[in-house]
Design a protein around this motif. Structure first.
Motif, short mmCIF file in Angstrom:
data_model
loop_
_atom_site.label_atom_id
_atom_site.label_comp_id
_atom_site.label_asym_id
_atom_site.label_seq_id
_atom_site.Cartn_x
_atom_site.Cartn_y
_atom_site.Cartn_z
N ALA A 361 0.84 -1.20 0.00
CA ALA A 361 0.00 0.00 0.00
C ALA A 361 0.87 1.24 0.00
CB ALA A 361 -0.92 0.01 1.22
N ARG A 362 0.38 2.29 -0.69
CA ARG A 362 1.06 3.58 -0.69
C ARG A 362 0.03 4.67 -1.00
NH1 ARG A 362 2.38 1.05 -5.59
NH2 ARG A 362 4.08 -0.08 -4.61
N ARG A 363 0.46 5.92 -0.87
CA ARG A 363 -0.40 7.06 -1.21
C ARG A 363 0.15 7.77 -2.44
NH1 ARG A 363 -3.27 9.26 3.19
NH2 ARG A 363 -4.03 10.84 1.75
N ARG A 364 -0.77 8.29 -3.25
CA ARG A 364 -0.42 9.17 -4.37
C ARG A 364 -1.27 10.43 -4.21
NH1 ARG A 364 4.07 6.85 -6.82
NH2 ARG A 364 3.65 4.70 -7.49
N GLY A 365 -0.81 11.35 -3.38
CA GLY A 365 -1.63 12.51 -3.07
C GLY A 365 -2.88 12.09 -2.32
N ASP A 366 -4.06 12.41 -2.86
CA ASP A 366 -5.32 12.04 -2.22
C ASP A 366 -5.72 10.60 -2.54
OD1 ASP A 366 -5.59 14.56 -1.10
OD2 ASP A 366 -6.73 15.34 -2.81
N TRP A 367 -4.99 9.96 -3.43
CA TRP A 367 -5.36 8.60 -3.86
C TRP A 367 -4.60 7.56 -3.05
CZ3 TRP A 367 -8.49 7.03 -8.17
CH2 TRP A 367 -9.15 8.09 -8.79
N PHE A 368 -5.30 6.48 -2.73
CA PHE A 368 -4.68 5.30 -2.14
C PHE A 368 -4.37 4.31 -3.26
CE2 PHE A 368 -7.07 7.26 1.22
CZ PHE A 368 -6.34 7.03 2.37
N GLU A 369 -3.28 3.58 -3.09
CA GLU A 369 -2.86 2.63 -4.12
C GLU A 369 -2.48 1.30 -3.46
OE1 GLU A 369 -0.60 3.90 -7.78
OE2 GLU A 369 1.02 2.88 -6.70
N LEU A 370 -2.99 0.22 -4.02
CA LEU A 370 -2.64 -1.12 -3.57
C LEU A 370 -2.08 -1.92 -4.74
CD1 LEU A 370 -5.45 -2.67 -1.28
CD2 LEU A 370 -3.01 -2.47 -0.74
N ASP A 371 -0.91 -2.49 -4.56
CA ASP A 371 -0.37 -3.45 -5.52
C ASP A 371 -0.56 -4.85 -4.94
OD1 ASP A 371 0.41 -1.57 -7.33
OD2 ASP A 371 2.54 -1.65 -6.86
N LEU A 372 -1.19 -5.73 -5.70
CA LEU A 372 -1.42 -7.11 -5.28
C LEU A 372 -0.58 -8.01 -6.16
CD1 LEU A 372 -5.32 -6.95 -4.94
CD2 LEU A 372 -3.60 -6.51 -3.17
N VAL A 373 0.45 -8.61 -5.58
CA VAL A 373 1.36 -9.48 -6.32
C VAL A 373 0.93 -10.92 -6.10
CG1 VAL A 373 3.78 -10.04 -6.80
CG2 VAL A 373 3.17 -7.79 -5.82
N LEU A 374 0.52 -11.59 -7.16
CA LEU A 374 0.01 -12.95 -7.05
C LEU A 374 1.18 -13.93 -6.86
CD1 LEU A 374 -2.64 -12.81 -9.94
CD2 LEU A 374 -2.88 -12.11 -7.54
N ARG A 375 1.04 -14.82 -5.88
CA ARG A 375 2.12 -15.76 -5.54
C ARG A 375 1.58 -17.19 -5.51
NH1 ARG A 375 6.32 -13.12 -3.05
NH2 ARG A 375 7.52 -14.73 -4.11
N ASN A 376 2.46 -18.15 -5.78
CA ASN A 376 2.12 -19.58 -5.69
C ASN A 376 3.39 -20.31 -5.28
OD1 ASN A 376 2.19 -22.42 -7.01
ND2 ASN A 376 0.01 -21.92 -7.07
#
Length: 505
Positions: A361-376
Protein backbone atom coordinates in the motif's frame (compact mmCIF):
# COMPACT_ATOMS: atom_id res chain seq x y z
CA UNK A 1 43.41 7.10 32.09
CA UNK A 2 42.42 6.00 28.58
CA UNK A 3 39.36 4.02 29.70
CA UNK A 4 38.29 6.97 31.84
CA UNK A 5 38.67 9.27 28.83
CA UNK A 6 36.66 6.95 26.55
CA UNK A 7 33.87 6.67 29.13
CA UNK A 8 33.66 10.47 29.31
CA UNK A 9 33.75 10.68 25.48
CA UNK A 10 30.81 8.26 25.28
CA UNK A 11 28.85 10.37 27.76
CA UNK A 12 29.75 13.49 25.78
CA UNK A 13 28.47 11.75 22.63
CA UNK A 14 25.15 11.12 24.38
CA UNK A 15 24.92 14.82 25.29
CA UNK A 16 25.70 15.95 21.73
CA UNK A 17 23.02 13.64 20.32
CA UNK A 18 20.53 14.77 23.01
CA UNK A 19 20.10 11.23 24.30
CA UNK A 20 20.81 12.52 27.82
CA UNK A 21 21.11 15.95 29.47
CA UNK A 22 23.86 17.37 31.66
CA UNK A 23 21.80 16.32 34.71
CA UNK A 24 22.35 12.69 33.65
CA UNK A 25 26.16 12.83 33.52
CA UNK A 26 26.93 11.13 36.84
CA UNK A 27 24.02 8.72 36.50
CA UNK A 28 25.19 7.65 33.05
CA UNK A 29 28.81 7.30 34.16
CA UNK A 30 27.76 5.05 37.03
CA UNK A 31 25.68 2.88 34.69
CA UNK A 32 28.69 2.44 32.41
CA UNK A 33 30.98 1.67 35.34
CA UNK A 34 28.54 -1.00 36.47
CA UNK A 35 28.50 -2.57 32.98
CA UNK A 36 32.33 -2.64 32.93
CA UNK A 37 32.55 -3.90 36.55
CA UNK A 38 34.51 -0.84 37.64
CA UNK A 39 33.87 0.22 41.25
CA UNK A 40 35.21 3.70 40.69
CA UNK A 41 37.24 5.84 38.35
CA UNK A 42 38.82 9.26 38.44
CA UNK A 43 36.75 11.44 36.12
CA UNK A 44 38.69 13.32 33.46
CA UNK A 45 37.69 16.30 31.37
CA UNK A 46 37.33 15.80 27.65
CA UNK A 47 37.02 18.37 24.92
CA UNK A 48 33.77 18.59 23.04
CA UNK A 49 33.95 16.71 19.76
CA UNK A 50 31.37 15.97 17.12
CA UNK A 51 31.02 12.23 16.56
CA UNK A 52 28.62 11.11 13.86
CA UNK A 53 28.77 7.61 15.31
CA UNK A 54 29.84 6.08 18.64
CA UNK A 55 31.58 3.16 16.91
CA UNK A 56 35.18 4.34 17.39
CA UNK A 57 34.62 5.13 21.08
CA UNK A 58 32.90 1.79 21.65
CA UNK A 59 35.72 -0.02 19.86
CA UNK A 60 38.26 1.47 22.27
CA UNK A 61 36.17 0.44 25.29
CA UNK A 62 35.64 -3.07 23.90
CA UNK A 63 39.38 -3.47 23.34
CA UNK A 64 39.97 -2.45 26.95
CA UNK A 65 37.29 -4.91 28.07
CA UNK A 66 38.99 -7.73 26.15
CA UNK A 67 42.37 -6.91 27.72
CA UNK A 68 40.88 -6.75 31.22
CA UNK A 69 38.79 -9.94 31.21
CA UNK A 70 35.42 -8.23 30.78
CA UNK A 71 34.70 -10.31 27.66
CA UNK A 72 34.38 -14.11 27.88
CA UNK A 73 35.74 -14.26 24.31
CA UNK A 74 36.82 -11.43 22.04
CA UNK A 75 34.35 -12.44 19.30
CA UNK A 76 32.00 -10.30 17.24
CA UNK A 77 29.03 -11.80 19.09
CA UNK A 78 30.43 -11.06 22.57
CA UNK A 79 31.49 -7.56 21.52
CA UNK A 80 28.02 -6.87 20.14
CA UNK A 81 26.43 -7.97 23.41
CA UNK A 82 28.67 -5.62 25.39
CA UNK A 83 28.58 -2.56 23.16
CA UNK A 84 24.75 -2.75 23.06
CA UNK A 85 24.69 -2.89 26.83
CA UNK A 86 26.95 0.17 26.97
CA UNK A 87 24.74 2.11 24.57
CA UNK A 88 21.72 1.11 26.64
CA UNK A 89 23.14 3.33 29.40
CA UNK A 90 22.47 6.37 27.18
CA UNK A 91 19.02 5.49 25.85
CA UNK A 92 15.89 7.19 27.24
CA UNK A 93 13.05 5.04 28.53
CA UNK A 94 10.37 3.63 26.28
CA UNK A 95 7.88 6.10 27.79
CA UNK A 96 10.11 9.09 27.04
CA UNK A 97 10.82 8.00 23.44
CA UNK A 98 7.09 7.53 22.79
CA UNK A 99 6.28 10.90 24.39
CA UNK A 100 8.80 12.68 22.17
CA UNK A 101 7.52 10.91 19.05
CA UNK A 102 3.92 11.82 19.78
CA UNK A 103 4.81 15.45 20.51
CA UNK A 104 6.58 15.76 17.16
CA UNK A 105 3.62 14.06 15.42
CA UNK A 106 1.29 16.75 16.82
CA UNK A 107 3.61 19.66 16.15
CA UNK A 108 5.39 18.82 12.91
CA UNK A 109 3.53 15.83 11.47
CA UNK A 110 4.36 12.18 10.74
CA UNK A 111 7.17 12.81 8.26
CA UNK A 112 9.24 14.69 10.83
CA UNK A 113 8.32 12.26 13.62
CA UNK A 114 9.56 9.22 11.70
CA UNK A 115 12.66 11.05 10.46
CA UNK A 116 13.60 11.93 14.05
CA UNK A 117 12.91 8.41 15.32
CA UNK A 118 15.02 7.00 12.47
CA UNK A 119 17.88 9.33 13.38
CA UNK A 120 17.51 8.33 17.04
CA UNK A 121 17.72 4.63 16.10
CA UNK A 122 21.00 5.34 14.32
CA UNK A 123 22.36 7.57 17.08
CA UNK A 124 21.93 4.83 19.70
CA UNK A 125 23.67 2.34 17.37
CA UNK A 126 20.58 0.14 17.09
CA UNK A 127 20.87 0.71 13.34
CA UNK A 128 24.53 -0.12 12.79
CA UNK A 129 25.33 2.39 10.07
CA UNK A 130 29.04 1.46 10.00
CA UNK A 131 28.17 -2.07 8.90
CA UNK A 132 25.42 -1.05 6.51
CA UNK A 133 27.93 1.19 4.72
CA UNK A 134 29.82 -1.96 3.70
CA UNK A 135 26.93 -3.11 1.49
CA UNK A 136 27.57 -2.75 -2.23
CA UNK A 137 24.73 -1.12 -4.17
CA UNK A 138 24.01 -0.14 -7.75
CA UNK A 139 21.21 0.31 -10.30
CA UNK A 140 20.71 -1.71 -13.47
CA UNK A 141 18.51 -0.66 -16.41
CA UNK A 142 16.19 -3.46 -17.54
CA UNK A 143 13.09 -3.87 -19.69
CA UNK A 144 11.11 -3.05 -16.53
CA UNK A 145 13.01 0.12 -15.62
CA UNK A 146 15.97 0.50 -13.29
CA UNK A 147 16.15 -2.14 -10.58
CA UNK A 148 18.20 -1.91 -7.39
CA UNK A 149 20.93 -4.37 -6.44
CA UNK A 150 22.51 -4.83 -3.01
CA UNK A 151 25.20 -7.30 -1.97
CA UNK A 152 24.54 -7.74 1.73
CA UNK A 153 27.82 -7.39 3.63
CA UNK A 154 26.39 -5.77 6.77
CA UNK A 155 25.58 -8.79 8.92
CA UNK A 156 28.77 -10.20 10.47
CA UNK A 157 29.35 -13.93 10.20
CA UNK A 158 29.07 -15.88 13.44
CA UNK A 159 32.37 -16.82 15.02
CA UNK A 160 32.76 -20.63 15.44
CA UNK A 161 33.39 -20.12 19.17
CA UNK A 162 30.14 -18.17 19.50
CA UNK A 163 28.20 -20.84 17.58
CA UNK A 164 29.52 -23.55 19.88
CA UNK A 165 28.87 -21.50 23.02
CA UNK A 166 25.33 -20.62 21.89
CA UNK A 167 24.34 -24.27 22.05
CA UNK A 168 24.64 -24.12 25.81
CA UNK A 169 23.10 -20.67 26.24
CA UNK A 170 19.57 -21.35 25.03
CA UNK A 171 16.80 -20.89 27.56
CA UNK A 172 14.40 -23.64 28.63
CA UNK A 173 11.63 -21.32 27.48
CA UNK A 174 11.85 -19.25 24.31
CA UNK A 175 12.05 -15.63 25.39
CA UNK A 176 11.52 -13.44 23.51
CA UNK A 177 9.50 -15.75 21.30
CA UNK A 178 11.12 -14.29 18.16
CA UNK A 179 13.31 -11.37 17.11
CA UNK A 180 10.23 -9.22 16.37
CA UNK A 181 8.32 -9.55 19.65
CA UNK A 182 7.77 -6.41 21.73
CA UNK A 183 9.63 -8.14 24.58
CA UNK A 184 12.88 -7.44 22.69
CA UNK A 185 12.77 -3.84 23.93
CA UNK A 186 15.65 -3.51 26.39
CA UNK A 187 16.46 -7.23 26.30
CA UNK A 188 19.99 -8.06 27.44
CA UNK A 189 20.57 -10.63 24.70
CA UNK A 190 22.52 -13.85 24.70
CA UNK A 191 24.78 -15.74 22.32
CA UNK A 192 21.83 -17.03 20.28
CA UNK A 193 19.71 -13.85 20.45
CA UNK A 194 20.75 -10.22 19.81
CA UNK A 195 21.02 -7.70 22.63
CA UNK A 196 18.43 -4.94 22.44
CA UNK A 197 19.07 -2.53 25.34
CA UNK A 198 19.21 0.27 22.75
CA UNK A 199 15.94 -0.75 21.07
CA UNK A 200 12.69 1.23 21.34
CA UNK A 201 9.32 0.87 19.57
CA UNK A 202 6.40 3.22 18.88
CA UNK A 203 2.76 2.11 19.45
CA UNK A 204 0.54 2.22 16.37
CA UNK A 205 -3.19 1.48 16.30
CA UNK A 206 -4.43 -0.30 13.16
CA UNK A 207 -8.13 -1.06 12.89
CA UNK A 208 -8.49 -1.04 16.67
CA UNK A 209 -5.55 -3.41 17.21
CA UNK A 210 -2.24 -2.72 18.92
CA UNK A 211 0.78 -2.77 16.61
CA UNK A 212 4.25 -1.23 16.95
CA UNK A 213 6.59 0.68 14.66
CA UNK A 214 10.33 0.05 14.74
CA UNK A 215 13.23 0.09 12.30
CA UNK A 216 15.19 -2.81 10.91
CA UNK A 217 18.65 -2.90 12.51
CA UNK A 218 20.13 -3.65 9.06
CA UNK A 219 18.19 -1.25 6.86
CA UNK A 220 18.17 -1.88 3.09
CA UNK A 221 16.66 1.51 2.17
CA UNK A 222 15.70 4.83 3.72
CA UNK A 223 13.67 4.49 6.94
CA UNK A 224 13.27 0.74 6.46
CA UNK A 225 10.66 0.09 9.12
CA UNK A 226 8.87 -2.93 10.55
CA UNK A 227 5.31 -2.73 11.86
CA UNK A 228 4.68 -5.70 14.14
CA UNK A 229 1.58 -7.04 15.81
CA UNK A 230 1.51 -6.94 19.62
CA UNK A 231 0.71 -10.64 19.86
CA UNK A 232 3.07 -13.34 18.62
CA UNK A 233 0.78 -14.86 15.98
CA UNK A 234 1.70 -16.25 12.54
CA UNK A 235 1.57 -14.27 9.31
CA UNK A 236 -1.88 -14.34 7.76
CA UNK A 237 -3.04 -12.54 4.61
CA UNK A 238 -6.75 -11.71 4.47
CA UNK A 239 -9.00 -8.70 3.94
CA UNK A 240 -8.07 -7.34 7.36
CA UNK A 241 -4.48 -7.14 6.07
CA UNK A 242 -5.54 -4.69 3.36
CA UNK A 243 -7.52 -2.63 5.88
CA UNK A 244 -4.46 -2.36 8.15
CA UNK A 245 -2.06 -1.44 5.34
CA UNK A 246 -4.36 1.30 4.10
CA UNK A 247 -5.00 2.59 7.62
CA UNK A 248 -1.25 2.90 8.17
CA UNK A 249 -0.55 4.88 4.99
CA UNK A 250 -3.51 7.13 5.81
CA UNK A 251 -1.65 8.17 8.98
CA UNK A 252 1.84 8.00 7.45
CA UNK A 253 1.27 9.10 3.83
CA UNK A 254 5.01 9.45 3.10
CA UNK A 255 5.57 5.73 3.78
CA UNK A 256 4.68 2.65 1.81
CA UNK A 257 3.72 -0.46 3.78
CA UNK A 258 3.61 -4.02 2.52
CA UNK A 259 3.46 -7.59 3.70
CA UNK A 260 5.42 -10.67 2.85
CA UNK A 261 3.26 -13.55 1.69
CA UNK A 262 2.05 -15.88 4.42
CA UNK A 263 3.28 -19.18 2.93
CA UNK A 264 6.72 -20.83 2.92
CA UNK A 265 8.88 -20.44 -0.22
CA UNK A 266 7.06 -17.26 -1.31
CA UNK A 267 7.09 -15.72 2.17
CA UNK A 268 9.82 -13.91 4.08
CA UNK A 269 12.20 -15.16 6.73
CA UNK A 270 9.88 -14.62 9.74
CA UNK A 271 6.48 -16.24 9.22
CA UNK A 272 5.88 -16.88 12.92
CA UNK A 273 5.03 -13.25 13.81
CA UNK A 274 2.56 -11.16 11.83
CA UNK A 275 4.32 -8.03 10.61
CA UNK A 276 4.70 -5.57 7.75
CA UNK A 277 7.65 -3.75 6.22
CA UNK A 278 7.62 -0.19 4.98
CA UNK A 279 9.61 2.98 4.71
CA UNK A 280 10.30 6.26 2.99
CA UNK A 281 11.49 4.93 -0.36
CA UNK A 282 10.06 4.55 -3.84
CA UNK A 283 10.87 1.12 -5.22
CA UNK A 284 11.26 0.27 -8.92
CA UNK A 285 7.90 -1.54 -8.96
CA UNK A 286 6.16 1.59 -7.63
CA UNK A 287 7.65 3.53 -10.55
CA UNK A 288 6.44 0.98 -13.12
CA UNK A 289 3.35 1.96 -15.06
CA UNK A 290 0.21 -0.03 -15.83
CA UNK A 291 0.48 -1.46 -19.34
CA UNK A 292 -3.05 -2.87 -19.51
CA UNK A 293 -6.17 -1.38 -17.85
CA UNK A 294 -8.66 -3.58 -16.00
CA UNK A 295 -12.32 -2.81 -15.36
CA UNK A 296 -14.25 -4.09 -12.36
CA UNK A 297 -17.86 -3.03 -13.15
CA UNK A 298 -19.01 -3.19 -9.53
CA UNK A 299 -16.21 -0.79 -8.52
CA UNK A 300 -16.52 2.20 -10.88
CA UNK A 301 -14.50 4.49 -8.59
CA UNK A 302 -11.43 2.21 -8.69
CA UNK A 303 -8.78 2.53 -11.38
CA UNK A 304 -7.06 -0.80 -12.02
CA UNK A 305 -4.51 -2.36 -14.30
CA UNK A 306 -1.82 -4.97 -14.85
CA UNK A 307 1.57 -3.51 -13.93
CA UNK A 308 4.46 -3.71 -16.38
CA UNK A 309 6.58 -5.84 -14.10
CA UNK A 310 8.22 -9.29 -14.32
CA UNK A 311 5.97 -10.62 -11.57
CA UNK A 312 2.17 -10.74 -11.83
CA UNK A 313 0.85 -7.53 -10.26
CA UNK A 314 -2.64 -6.01 -10.17
CA UNK A 315 -2.64 -2.32 -9.22
CA UNK A 316 -5.73 -0.71 -7.65
CA UNK A 317 -6.19 3.05 -7.09
CA UNK A 318 -9.02 4.93 -5.37
CA UNK A 319 -9.68 7.91 -3.15
CA UNK A 320 -11.75 5.63 -0.91
CA UNK A 321 -9.63 3.13 1.08
CA UNK A 322 -12.66 1.07 2.14
CA UNK A 323 -13.69 0.45 -1.46
CA UNK A 324 -10.10 -0.41 -2.34
CA UNK A 325 -9.94 -2.95 0.47
CA UNK A 326 -13.26 -4.50 -0.53
CA UNK A 327 -12.05 -5.11 -4.09
CA UNK A 328 -8.66 -6.37 -2.88
CA UNK A 329 -10.48 -8.84 -0.64
CA UNK A 330 -12.50 -10.13 -3.59
CA UNK A 331 -9.35 -10.55 -5.69
CA UNK A 332 -7.63 -12.38 -2.85
CA UNK A 333 -10.58 -14.73 -2.30
CA UNK A 334 -10.73 -15.50 -6.03
CA UNK A 335 -6.97 -16.11 -6.24
CA UNK A 336 -6.87 -18.45 -3.23
CA UNK A 337 -9.38 -20.73 -5.02
CA UNK A 338 -7.97 -20.38 -8.54
CA UNK A 339 -6.32 -23.12 -10.61
CA UNK A 340 -5.17 -23.10 -14.24
CA UNK A 341 -3.31 -26.31 -15.14
CA UNK A 342 -2.34 -24.87 -18.54
CA UNK A 343 0.13 -22.56 -16.78
CA UNK A 344 0.99 -24.90 -13.85
CA UNK A 345 -1.18 -23.08 -11.30
CA UNK A 346 -2.99 -25.21 -8.73
CA UNK A 347 -4.74 -23.62 -5.78
CA UNK A 348 -3.94 -26.62 -3.59
CA UNK A 349 -2.63 -30.17 -3.70
CA UNK A 350 -3.30 -32.85 -1.09
CA UNK A 351 -5.00 -30.27 1.11
CA UNK A 352 -2.05 -27.85 1.06
CA UNK A 353 -2.85 -24.31 -0.08
CA UNK A 354 -0.50 -22.79 -2.66
CA UNK A 355 -1.98 -19.42 -3.66
CA UNK A 356 -1.53 -16.19 -1.74
CA UNK A 357 -0.72 -12.52 -2.28
CA UNK A 358 2.07 -10.09 -1.45
CA UNK A 359 0.26 -6.73 -0.94
CA UNK A 360 1.81 -3.24 -0.91
CA UNK A 361 0.00 0.00 0.00
CA UNK A 362 1.06 3.58 -0.69
CA UNK A 363 -0.40 7.06 -1.21
CA UNK A 364 -0.42 9.17 -4.37
CA UNK A 365 -1.63 12.51 -3.07
CA UNK A 366 -5.32 12.04 -2.22
CA UNK A 367 -5.36 8.60 -3.86
CA UNK A 368 -4.68 5.30 -2.14
CA UNK A 369 -2.86 2.63 -4.12
CA UNK A 370 -2.64 -1.12 -3.57
CA UNK A 371 -0.37 -3.45 -5.52
CA UNK A 372 -1.42 -7.11 -5.28
CA UNK A 373 1.36 -9.48 -6.32
CA UNK A 374 0.01 -12.95 -7.05
CA UNK A 375 2.12 -15.76 -5.54
CA UNK A 376 2.12 -19.58 -5.69
CA UNK A 377 4.49 -21.82 -3.73
CA UNK A 378 3.99 -25.17 -5.47
CA UNK A 379 7.03 -27.36 -6.13
CA UNK A 380 7.70 -30.01 -8.76
CA UNK A 381 10.31 -32.62 -9.58
CA UNK A 382 11.89 -30.21 -12.06
CA UNK A 383 11.77 -27.33 -9.55
CA UNK A 384 12.01 -28.84 -6.05
CA UNK A 385 12.57 -25.42 -4.41
CA UNK A 386 9.54 -23.90 -6.13
CA UNK A 387 8.06 -23.61 -9.61
CA UNK A 388 7.65 -19.83 -9.15
CA UNK A 389 11.00 -19.41 -7.40
CA UNK A 390 14.53 -18.76 -8.72
CA UNK A 391 15.28 -21.69 -11.03
CA UNK A 392 18.43 -23.80 -10.82
CA UNK A 393 20.20 -21.94 -13.63
CA UNK A 394 20.33 -18.75 -11.52
CA UNK A 395 21.17 -20.33 -8.16
CA UNK A 396 24.81 -19.35 -8.60
CA UNK A 397 23.56 -15.78 -7.99
CA UNK A 398 20.59 -16.41 -5.67
CA UNK A 399 18.52 -19.38 -4.56
CA UNK A 400 16.83 -17.83 -1.50
CA UNK A 401 13.15 -16.85 -1.28
CA UNK A 402 11.84 -13.82 -3.12
CA UNK A 403 10.27 -11.76 -0.35
CA UNK A 404 8.58 -8.37 -0.22
CA UNK A 405 11.68 -6.21 -0.75
CA UNK A 406 12.80 -8.17 -3.79
CA UNK A 407 9.27 -8.39 -5.21
CA UNK A 408 9.39 -4.57 -5.37
CA UNK A 409 12.68 -4.57 -7.28
CA UNK A 410 15.51 -4.45 -4.75
CA UNK A 411 17.72 -7.53 -4.92
CA UNK A 412 19.32 -8.53 -1.62
CA UNK A 413 22.13 -10.82 -2.72
CA UNK A 414 24.35 -12.97 -0.48
CA UNK A 415 27.68 -11.59 0.73
CA UNK A 416 29.59 -14.51 -0.83
CA UNK A 417 29.14 -12.82 -4.22
CA UNK A 418 31.62 -10.04 -3.47
CA UNK A 419 34.66 -12.34 -3.46
CA UNK A 420 33.22 -14.66 -6.10
CA UNK A 421 32.64 -11.81 -8.55
CA UNK A 422 36.10 -10.38 -7.91
CA UNK A 423 37.64 -13.74 -8.80
CA UNK A 424 35.31 -14.26 -11.76
CA UNK A 425 36.25 -10.81 -13.06
CA UNK A 426 39.94 -11.71 -12.91
CA UNK A 427 39.19 -14.91 -14.80
CA UNK A 428 37.21 -13.12 -17.52
CA UNK A 429 39.48 -10.10 -18.03
CA UNK A 430 41.72 -10.45 -21.07
CA UNK A 431 44.54 -8.36 -19.59
CA UNK A 432 45.00 -10.33 -16.37
CA UNK A 433 47.96 -12.70 -16.43
CA UNK A 434 47.48 -14.48 -13.11
CA UNK A 435 43.75 -15.27 -13.37
CA UNK A 436 42.38 -18.00 -11.08
CA UNK A 437 41.82 -21.51 -12.37
CA UNK A 438 38.34 -22.49 -13.63
CA UNK A 439 38.50 -25.22 -10.97
CA UNK A 440 38.53 -22.54 -8.23
CA UNK A 441 35.36 -23.24 -6.22
CA UNK A 442 34.67 -19.49 -5.95
CA UNK A 443 34.12 -19.16 -9.69
CA UNK A 444 33.33 -22.69 -10.89
CA UNK A 445 29.59 -22.25 -10.26
CA UNK A 446 29.61 -19.07 -12.41
CA UNK A 447 31.54 -20.46 -15.39
CA UNK A 448 28.65 -21.04 -17.81
CA UNK A 449 27.30 -17.58 -17.07
CA UNK A 450 30.78 -16.07 -17.36
CA UNK A 451 31.34 -17.63 -20.79
CA UNK A 452 28.04 -16.20 -22.00
CA UNK A 453 29.22 -12.77 -20.85
CA UNK A 454 32.49 -13.21 -22.77
CA UNK A 455 30.62 -13.86 -26.00
CA UNK A 456 28.23 -10.93 -25.39
CA UNK A 457 30.90 -8.23 -25.05
CA UNK A 458 33.55 -7.44 -27.65
CA UNK A 459 36.14 -6.66 -25.00
CA UNK A 460 36.32 -7.63 -21.33
CA UNK A 461 39.29 -6.27 -19.40
CA UNK A 462 40.16 -5.29 -15.87
CA UNK A 463 39.03 -1.68 -16.39
CA UNK A 464 35.46 -2.60 -17.40
CA UNK A 465 34.81 -6.10 -16.06
CA UNK A 466 33.32 -4.95 -12.74
CA UNK A 467 30.81 -2.67 -14.47
CA UNK A 468 29.91 -5.47 -16.89
CA UNK A 469 29.34 -7.96 -14.08
CA UNK A 470 27.18 -5.49 -12.15
CA UNK A 471 24.95 -4.93 -15.18
CA UNK A 472 24.72 -8.64 -15.92
CA UNK A 473 23.76 -9.42 -12.31
CA UNK A 474 20.92 -6.93 -12.71
CA UNK A 475 19.71 -8.79 -15.79
CA UNK A 476 19.88 -12.08 -13.89
CA UNK A 477 17.77 -10.57 -11.12
CA UNK A 478 15.16 -9.48 -13.66
CA UNK A 479 15.11 -13.11 -14.84
CA UNK A 480 14.71 -14.28 -11.24
CA UNK A 481 11.65 -12.05 -10.86
CA UNK A 482 10.27 -13.48 -14.11
CA UNK A 483 10.73 -16.97 -12.65
CA UNK A 484 8.68 -15.85 -9.62
CA UNK A 485 5.88 -14.47 -11.79
CA UNK A 486 2.89 -16.82 -11.88
CA UNK A 487 1.68 -15.48 -15.23
CA UNK A 488 4.58 -15.10 -17.63
CA UNK A 489 5.02 -12.01 -19.76
CA UNK A 490 4.49 -13.89 -23.04
CA UNK A 491 1.12 -14.00 -24.82
CA UNK A 492 0.13 -17.34 -23.28
CA UNK A 493 0.86 -16.06 -19.78
CA UNK A 494 -0.97 -12.76 -20.27
CA UNK A 495 -4.03 -14.51 -21.67
CA UNK A 496 -4.02 -16.72 -18.59
CA UNK A 497 -3.72 -13.58 -16.42
CA UNK A 498 -6.82 -12.12 -18.09
CA UNK A 499 -8.71 -15.38 -17.53
CA UNK A 500 -8.06 -15.14 -13.83
CA UNK A 501 -9.13 -11.48 -13.69
CA UNK A 502 -12.42 -12.38 -15.37
CA UNK A 503 -13.24 -14.66 -12.40
CA UNK A 504 -13.20 -11.76 -9.92
CA UNK A 505 -16.90 -10.96 -9.41
Amino acid sequence: MQIARDIERLIQYGLEKQLITSWDWSLTRNKILDVLDLKGIEPVEVEKEWQASPVDILSNILNWAAEHDRLPDNTVTERDLLDTKLMGCLVPSQTEVIRQFQEIMKKDGPKQATADFYRFSKDVNYIRTDRIAKNEQWLTPTDYGEIEITINLSKPEKDPKAIAAAKGSQLDIQYPQCVLCKENVGYTGRLDHPARQNHRIIPVTLQGEQWYLQYSPYVYYNEHCIVLKEDHVPMDINKATFDRLLAFVETYPHYFLGSNADLPIVGGSVLSHDHFQGGHHEFPMAKAGMDEPIEFPNFPNVKAGIVKWPMSVIRLQSEDPDTLSDLAGMIFDAWVRYSDPSVSIYASTNGERHNTITPIARRRGDWFELDLVLRNNRTSEAHPLGIFHPHANVHHIKKENIGLIEVMGLAVLPGRLKEELEQLGRFLADDVNDAPSPDDERIHKHLDWGRQIKTKYSEVKSSNVNAILEQEIGQVFATILEHAGVFKRDEEGQQAFRRFISTVK
